[in-house]
Design a protein around this motif. Sequence first.
Motif, PDB file in Angstrom:
ATOM      1  N   SER A  18      -6.452   1.958   4.822  1.00 54.20           N
ATOM      2  CA  SER A  18      -6.932   3.338   4.780  1.00 54.20           C
ATOM      3  C   SER A  18      -5.791   4.334   4.667  1.00 54.20           C
ATOM      4  O   SER A  18      -5.897   5.339   3.951  1.00 54.20           O
ATOM      5  N   ARG A  19      -4.688   4.069   5.335  1.00 49.74           N
ATOM      6  CA  ARG A  19      -3.586   5.034   5.314  1.00 49.74           C
ATOM      7  C   ARG A  19      -2.713   4.905   4.068  1.00 49.74           C
ATOM      8  O   ARG A  19      -2.128   5.892   3.603  1.00 49.74           O
ATOM      9  N   SER A  20      -2.623   3.711   3.504  1.00 50.65           N
ATOM     10  CA  SER A  20      -1.736   3.511   2.350  1.00 50.65           C
ATOM     11  C   SER A  20      -2.442   3.610   1.012  1.00 50.65           C
ATOM     12  O   SER A  20      -1.789   3.667  -0.029  1.00 50.65           O
ATOM     13  N   ALA A  21      -3.759   3.647   0.994  1.00 48.30           N
ATOM     14  CA  ALA A  21      -4.514   3.591  -0.266  1.00 48.30           C
ATOM     15  C   ALA A  21      -4.146   4.708  -1.229  1.00 48.30           C
ATOM     16  O   ALA A  21      -4.200   4.527  -2.452  1.00 48.30           O
ATOM     17  N   ALA A  22      -3.776   5.874  -0.703  1.00 49.06           N
ATOM     18  CA  ALA A  22      -3.415   6.984  -1.582  1.00 49.06           C
ATOM     19  C   ALA A  22      -2.208   6.649  -2.455  1.00 49.06           C
ATOM     20  O   ALA A  22      -2.036   7.231  -3.536  1.00 49.06           O
ATOM     21  N   MET A  23      -1.379   5.689  -2.014  1.00 55.34           N
ATOM     22  CA  MET A  23      -0.203   5.299  -2.797  1.00 55.34           C
ATOM     23  C   MET A  23      -0.533   4.296  -3.888  1.00 55.34           C
ATOM     24  O   MET A  23       0.324   3.950  -4.696  1.00 55.34           O
ATOM     25  N   GLY A  24      -1.782   3.798  -3.912  1.00 58.16           N
ATOM     26  CA  GLY A  24      -2.152   2.773  -4.875  1.00 58.16           C
ATOM     27  C   GLY A  24      -1.988   1.391  -4.277  1.00 58.16           C
ATOM     28  O   GLY A  24      -1.769   1.231  -3.070  1.00 58.16           O
ATOM     29  N   ALA A  25      -2.061   0.368  -5.116  1.00 62.94           N
ATOM     30  CA  ALA A  25      -2.002  -1.021  -4.636  1.00 62.94           C
ATOM     31  C   ALA A  25      -0.550  -1.439  -4.394  1.00 62.94           C
ATOM     32  O   ALA A  25      -0.005  -2.333  -5.040  1.00 62.94           O
ATOM     33  N   VAL A  26       0.072  -0.791  -3.410  1.00 65.60           N
ATOM     34  CA  VAL A  26       1.478  -1.060  -3.108  1.00 65.60           C
ATOM     35  C   VAL A  26       1.621  -2.349  -2.307  1.00 65.60           C
ATOM     36  O   VAL A  26       0.662  -2.860  -1.723  1.00 65.60           O
ATOM     37  N   GLY A  27       2.837  -2.860  -2.268  1.00 71.16           N
ATOM     38  CA  GLY A  27       3.120  -4.064  -1.510  1.00 71.16           C
ATOM     39  C   GLY A  27       3.458  -3.774  -0.059  1.00 71.16           C
ATOM     40  O   GLY A  27       3.583  -2.616   0.354  1.00 71.16           O
ATOM     41  N   GLY A  28       3.638  -4.841   0.708  1.00 71.56           N
ATOM     42  CA  GLY A  28       3.927  -4.701   2.126  1.00 71.56           C
ATOM     43  C   GLY A  28       5.233  -3.994   2.394  1.00 71.56           C
ATOM     44  O   GLY A  28       5.369  -3.270   3.390  1.00 71.56           O
TER      45      GLY A  28
END
Length: 282
Positions: A45-55
């Motif tokens: 939920s928090r990282s989704a704005a960045m797209g399908a980023v990696g760990g």
Amino acid sequence: MDATVAGRTARTLETLHALCYFAPEVNDELVALGVRTGRATYFASRSAAMGAVGGGTVAATFFVFSPSLVAKFVPAVWSAASPEAVVAARRRAVDAAYRRLLGDEALGSPEVAEAAELTRAAVAGADPAGRPLYAAHADLDWPTEPHLALWHGLTLLREYRGDGHVAALLAHGLTGLEALVTHTATGTGFTQPAAQLTRGWSEEQWAGAVASLAARGLMTDDGTLTEAGAALRTSVEAATDEMAVGPWATLGEDGRARLKEIGKPLVMRAVAAGAFPEGVFA
């Protein structure tokens, strides 16, 4: 604009953003998409704005989480749900959580609509340069409903401040784990058990950070901040306030005071309604 006053306002209003990390509605919405329940829903939920980023990107931008914990969930979450679907689900969940915690009457009030406009005015003064989490969220469309626009605006202000906070911590020579350990020791954030559990650090790793900080004269062997350690944390917060003052200076003192006047009762209502579980914060 007094950066310290602006910082206090930001920390007060941040509660209306942060409650989404504890709202069961967020977990339920993302689980319905196929995301694994629990920590995976937070990272998604928090990282989704960045797209399908990696760990690696998530660990770097979130800063205080164990990279090994992040790697258990990211990028696997994107196989369950697309970032776009997660962003939409998060907003649906926040809508439901706000209605449960604050009530439809409050959300439909002219004051909430005014607060939404004030946050939008403040965000106009936020420069995205060097602030990846803020920039990613700033690229999202603003919600049309006033209460969701308020939440989105507060999310932008929170991530803007957070990106600057990471820069301040690095400038003061703290790793992510050391930042978490020293902040917990101030007694103003997470309790130590909650910090270790939610951020994924083992007892051994935590003890190692305490030992390293003690060797630098910033903590005692039992994990208490020394005078130098307390001064360092004060300096970090002052630097964070200074780097986050731009939006508040754009809003102006009258706007800042009005936004706090509207927002503080909402914060108190949300907390009283059980927005946060007991034992998480000191």
